[in-house]
Scaffold this active site. Structure first.
Site, PDB file in Angstrom:
ATOM      1  N   ASP A  30      32.810 -50.104  29.994  1.00 27.90           N
ATOM      2  CA  ASP A  30      34.032 -49.713  30.698  1.00 27.90           C
ATOM      3  C   ASP A  30      34.892 -50.732  31.514  1.00 27.90           C
ATOM      4  O   ASP A  30      34.431 -51.414  32.106  1.00 27.90           O
ATOM      5  CB  ASP A  30      33.336 -48.386  31.733  1.00 27.90           C
ATOM      6  CG  ASP A  30      34.812 -47.538  32.324  1.00 27.90           C
ATOM      7  OD1 ASP A  30      34.660 -46.487  32.029  1.00 27.90           O
ATOM      8  OD2 ASP A  30      35.705 -48.128  33.009  1.00 27.90           O
ATOM      9  N   ILE A  31      36.251 -50.476  31.395  1.00 30.82           N
ATOM     10  CA  ILE A  31      37.023 -51.598  31.986  1.00 30.82           C
ATOM     11  C   ILE A  31      37.019 -51.798  33.444  1.00 30.82           C
ATOM     12  O   ILE A  31      37.363 -52.549  34.008  1.00 30.82           O
ATOM     13  CB  ILE A  31      38.640 -51.495  31.274  1.00 30.82           C
ATOM     14  CG1 ILE A  31      39.265 -52.778  31.500  1.00 30.82           C
ATOM     15  CG2 ILE A  31      39.216 -50.355  31.997  1.00 30.82           C
ATOM     16  CD1 ILE A  31      40.602 -52.724  30.574  1.00 30.82           C
ATOM     17  N   VAL A  96      41.070 -40.021  29.344  1.00 32.56           N
ATOM     18  CA  VAL A  96      41.410 -40.494  28.096  1.00 32.56           C
ATOM     19  C   VAL A  96      40.851 -39.258  27.025  1.00 32.56           C
ATOM     20  O   VAL A  96      39.583 -38.718  27.067  1.00 32.56           O
ATOM     21  CB  VAL A  96      40.478 -41.738  27.542  1.00 32.56           C
ATOM     22  CG1 VAL A  96      40.705 -42.015  26.041  1.00 32.56           C
ATOM     23  CG2 VAL A  96      41.035 -42.852  28.469  1.00 32.56           C
ATOM     24  N   HIS A 100      33.866 -38.602  25.007  1.00 34.27           N
ATOM     25  CA  HIS A 100      33.174 -39.935  25.257  1.00 34.27           C
ATOM     26  C   HIS A 100      32.131 -39.817  26.855  1.00 34.27           C
ATOM     27  O   HIS A 100      32.465 -38.669  27.228  1.00 34.27           O
ATOM     28  CB  HIS A 100      33.901 -41.173  25.790  1.00 34.27           C
ATOM     29  CG  HIS A 100      34.935 -40.871  27.011  1.00 34.27           C
ATOM     30  ND1 HIS A 100      36.144 -40.186  26.854  1.00 34.27           N
ATOM     31  CD2 HIS A 100      34.724 -41.067  28.326  1.00 34.27           C
ATOM     32  CE1 HIS A 100      36.709 -40.138  28.196  1.00 34.27           C
ATOM     33  NE2 HIS A 100      35.909 -40.642  29.076  1.00 34.27           N
ATOM     34  N   MET A 101      31.265 -40.351  26.406  1.00 32.60           N
ATOM     35  CA  MET A 101      30.071 -39.934  27.483  1.00 32.60           C
ATOM     36  C   MET A 101      29.923 -41.384  28.461  1.00 32.60           C
ATOM     37  O   MET A 101      29.678 -42.430  27.759  1.00 32.60           O
ATOM     38  CB  MET A 101      28.723 -39.766  26.972  1.00 32.60           C
ATOM     39  CG  MET A 101      27.689 -39.212  27.972  1.00 32.60           C
ATOM     40  SD  MET A 101      26.487 -38.300  27.017  1.00 32.60           S
ATOM     41  CE  MET A 101      25.745 -39.898  26.123  1.00 32.60           C
TER      42      MET A 101
HETATM   43  P1  5GP Z   1      37.369 -40.263  31.769  1.00 29.89           P
HETATM   44  O1  5GP Z   1      38.280 -40.457  32.995  1.00 29.89           O
HETATM   45  O2  5GP Z   1      38.395 -39.876  30.484  1.00 29.89           O
HETATM   46  O3  5GP Z   1      36.282 -39.629  31.721  1.00 29.89           O
HETATM   47  O4  5GP Z   1      36.969 -41.889  31.264  1.00 29.89           O
HETATM   48  C1  5GP Z   1      37.764 -42.878  30.805  1.00 29.89           C
HETATM   49  C2  5GP Z   1      37.438 -44.231  31.058  1.00 29.89           C
HETATM   50  O5  5GP Z   1      37.799 -45.177  30.145  1.00 29.89           O
HETATM   51  C3  5GP Z   1      37.548 -44.729  32.438  1.00 29.89           C
HETATM   52  O6  5GP Z   1      36.246 -44.996  33.267  1.00 29.89           O
HETATM   53  C4  5GP Z   1      38.411 -45.967  32.142  1.00 29.89           C
HETATM   54  O7  5GP Z   1      38.049 -47.020  33.144  1.00 29.89           O
HETATM   55  C5  5GP Z   1      38.076 -46.263  30.778  1.00 29.89           C
HETATM   56  N1  5GP Z   1      39.007 -47.042  30.075  1.00 29.89           N
HETATM   57  C6  5GP Z   1      40.460 -46.711  30.091  1.00 29.89           C
HETATM   58  N2  5GP Z   1      41.042 -47.523  29.379  1.00 29.89           N
HETATM   59  C7  5GP Z   1      40.172 -48.400  28.833  1.00 29.89           C
HETATM   60  C8  5GP Z   1      40.295 -49.529  27.858  1.00 29.89           C
HETATM   61  O8  5GP Z   1      41.503 -50.021  27.687  1.00 29.89           O
HETATM   62  N3  5GP Z   1      39.292 -50.332  27.727  1.00 29.89           N
HETATM   63  C9  5GP Z   1      37.762 -49.903  28.372  1.00 29.89           C
HETATM   64  N4  5GP Z   1      36.751 -50.771  27.869  1.00 29.89           N
HETATM   65  N5  5GP Z   1      37.711 -48.912  29.075  1.00 29.89           N
HETATM   66  C10 5GP Z   1      38.881 -48.325  29.285  1.00 29.89           C
END
Ligand code: 5GP
Length: 114
Positions: A30-31, A96, A100-101
């Site tokens: 995760d970024i 996003v 994803h998990m």
């Molecule tokens: P959500 O909030 O949808 O459950 O998780 C999305 C995750 O994707 C977040 O923890 C966010 O930090 C990560 N994320 C968003 N954009 C990117 C990216 O460009 N690269 C990586 N490695 N992680 C990302």
């Protein structure tokens, strides 16, 4: 069904730290990590959220859990434990919109859910 930033990562159009990859899954760091170890286990098939899984995605879900289990073995998180999280849609915190998990590990995590 639409593409997300994760599909661009899968196609190597955007850089990411790739932990491992198979025909069906990619696992990236995760970024914006929320724990010392924070990976995202992402199916390559376009699936918006957990609400969009079909019956024939059962194997894919199993593979996602197996990927977490093998990472736990690789990094010795088996005994201390770790957390798997799937956020679903806006109220669930999904940002996003590709299934994803999250796998969070490497420290004692807080007990809160909200
Ligand atoms: P959500 O909030 O949808 O459950 O998780 C999305 C995750 O994707 C977040 O923890 C966010 O930090 C990560 N994320 C968003 N954009 C990117 C990216 O460009 N690269 C990586 N490695 N992680 C990302």
């Amino acid at each position: 069904m639409s593409e997300t930033i994760f599909h661009k990562i899968i196609r190597r159009e955007i850089p990411a730290t790739i932990e491992c990859e198979s025909e069906t899954l990619i696992v990236i760091r995760d970024i914006n990590p929320q724990a010392p170890f924070h990976c995202l286990i992402i199916p390559k098939k376009i699936i918006r959220s957990i609400q969009d899984i079909a019956e024939d995605d059962a194997e894919l879900l199993l593979e996602m859990v197996q990927a977490a289990s093998s990472l736990a073995k690789k990094y010795a998180f088996e005994k201390d434990g770790y957390r798997l999280v799937i956020n679903c849609e806006e109220w669930g915190g999904q940002t996003v919109f590709q299934l994803h998990m999250h796998m969070l590990a490497g420290a004692q995590l807080s007990g809160g859910f909200a």
